[in-house]
Structure formats: structure tokens, C-alpha cells
Design a protein around this motif. Structure first.
Motif: not given
Length: 193
Positions: A1-19
Motif C-alpha cells: 500500500m502506498s499513499k498517492p501524491d496529491y493532488p491526483v490529476r485527471t484530464r479536467r480535475l484534481a482530487l485532494r484531501p479535504f481541509t
């Protein structure tokens, strides 16, 4: 298991932990009755949203069974929804994905794009074997996302629970790691990659 680097980017979006700074954005959909129509619970007060946001921000990677990873979905810097990955079973390598978008952003494929990224995280970083998704059978927009992702409909449970005062039907979709990888190869080939 390896935690990804944030943000995770897609073609149009960025996914990141909430604050905690995301409170206004999260409340913009959690406070709406139409958004909560197919979710457990009702429209939330600002205080209830703040409590849910604390829980979302607390887990930046699921390390044990039962934990939820809930990432903010950003489009051009604006938080437009959330994408969820629940770690169901370490032994059986199972997980579940989900999504909620603000209605202003429905119909553009963002839920499909964000959920595909979460499924990638499930297989590539969490080492899962099988990922499921479920929804109320009346929630056509949600099960259409699952079908666009190539998930297989495995069950239609009729009247399996009383949901908001009435018997509800639930649909279960799933995809296995090897199926997802084959689909990725086919998508790449179709896109000339």
C-alpha cells in the motif's frame, strides 16, 4: 500500500484531501434536499456540515478496514464535489467507491472521471482485487456512471431496506482489477496511446 501524491490529476480535475477551508463548498451541496434524496440522512445545517468535514479531512489515506478516503473534486480550483473510496476488507482486498457532485456540475462526466481515478487508486495504491459501487435503483444518474465506467451490474436487491420511509431497491455494480486493467489498455488503444 502506498499513499498517492496529491493532488491526483485527471484530464479536467484534481482530487485532494479535504481541509477545513472547504466548509462553504461542502455545505453548498450537503445543505440541499435534492442532493440528499438518494443519500442516508437529510440536508445538513452548517454545524452538521462542519462535523462531517472534520471526518472527511481526518483520513488522507485508508490504512485499515472500514476507513473512508473522501477526496475533494476540484475543477479549475473550485471544489465541486467529493469522491469516496471505502476500504471494505484487507483480507479479501475489497473496496467501494462513491461520489457526490453539486448539481450545478451534473451532466459533464465529472463523476465518471473522478471515480475512475478513485478506482485507479484502489487497484494501484491500495492493492485491491475488487471494487464495488451501489445506489438506489431510482438514481439513474448514479448507475449510469457505474455503467460508463464499465462496472458490471451484479445485483438488484428489491425492497432490501426501508429508505426514507419507503421500501427501496439497491443496485450493486463491481469491477475486478484485471477487468479494469484490460479496459484501460482498450481505452488507451482507442485513444491512439
Amino acid at each position: 500500500m502506498s499513499k498517492p501524491d496529491y493532488p491526483v490529476r485527471t484530464r479536467r480535475l484534481a482530487l485532494r484531501p479535504f481541509t477545513l477551508a472547504d466548509l462553504a463548498a461542502v455545505h453548498s451541496w450537503q445543505s440541499r434536499a435534492d442532493v440528499n434524496r438518494y443519500l442516508y440522512g437529510e440536508a445538513r445545517t452548517p454545524e452538521e456540515t462542519a462535523g462531517s468535514l472534520v471526518n472527511k479531512a481526518a483520513v488522507t489515506w485508508p490504512e485499515k478496514e472500514g476507513q473512508y478516503l473522501c477526496l475533494a473534486i476540484e475543477k479549475d480550483g473550485e471544489v465541486i464535489g467529493e469522491s469516496v473510496l471505502k476500504y471494505l476488507s484487507q483480507y479479501h482486498r475489497q473496496g467501494e467507491v462513491g461520489y457526490v457532485l453539486h448539481p450545478d456540475h451534473h451532466g459533464h462526466g465529472y463523476a465518471t472521471e473522478a471515480t475512475a481515478a478513485m478506482i485507479d487508486l484502489a487497484f494501484d495504491h491500495l492493492g485491491l482485487h475488487r471494487v464495488i459501487a451501489s445506489c438506489d435503483a431510482l438514481n439513474e444518474a448514479s448507475w449510469r456512471v457505474m455503467e460508463r465506467l464499465g462496472m458490471r451490474k451484479e445485483a438488484h436487491f428489491r425492497h432490501n431496506e426501508i429508505f426514507k420511509g419507503a421500501w427501496g431497491d439497491e443496485l450493486i455494480y463491481a469491477v475486478l482489477e484485471d477487468e479494469w486493467r484490460r479496459m484501460a489498455v482498450n481505452r488507451a488503444a482507442a485513444n491512439g496511446g
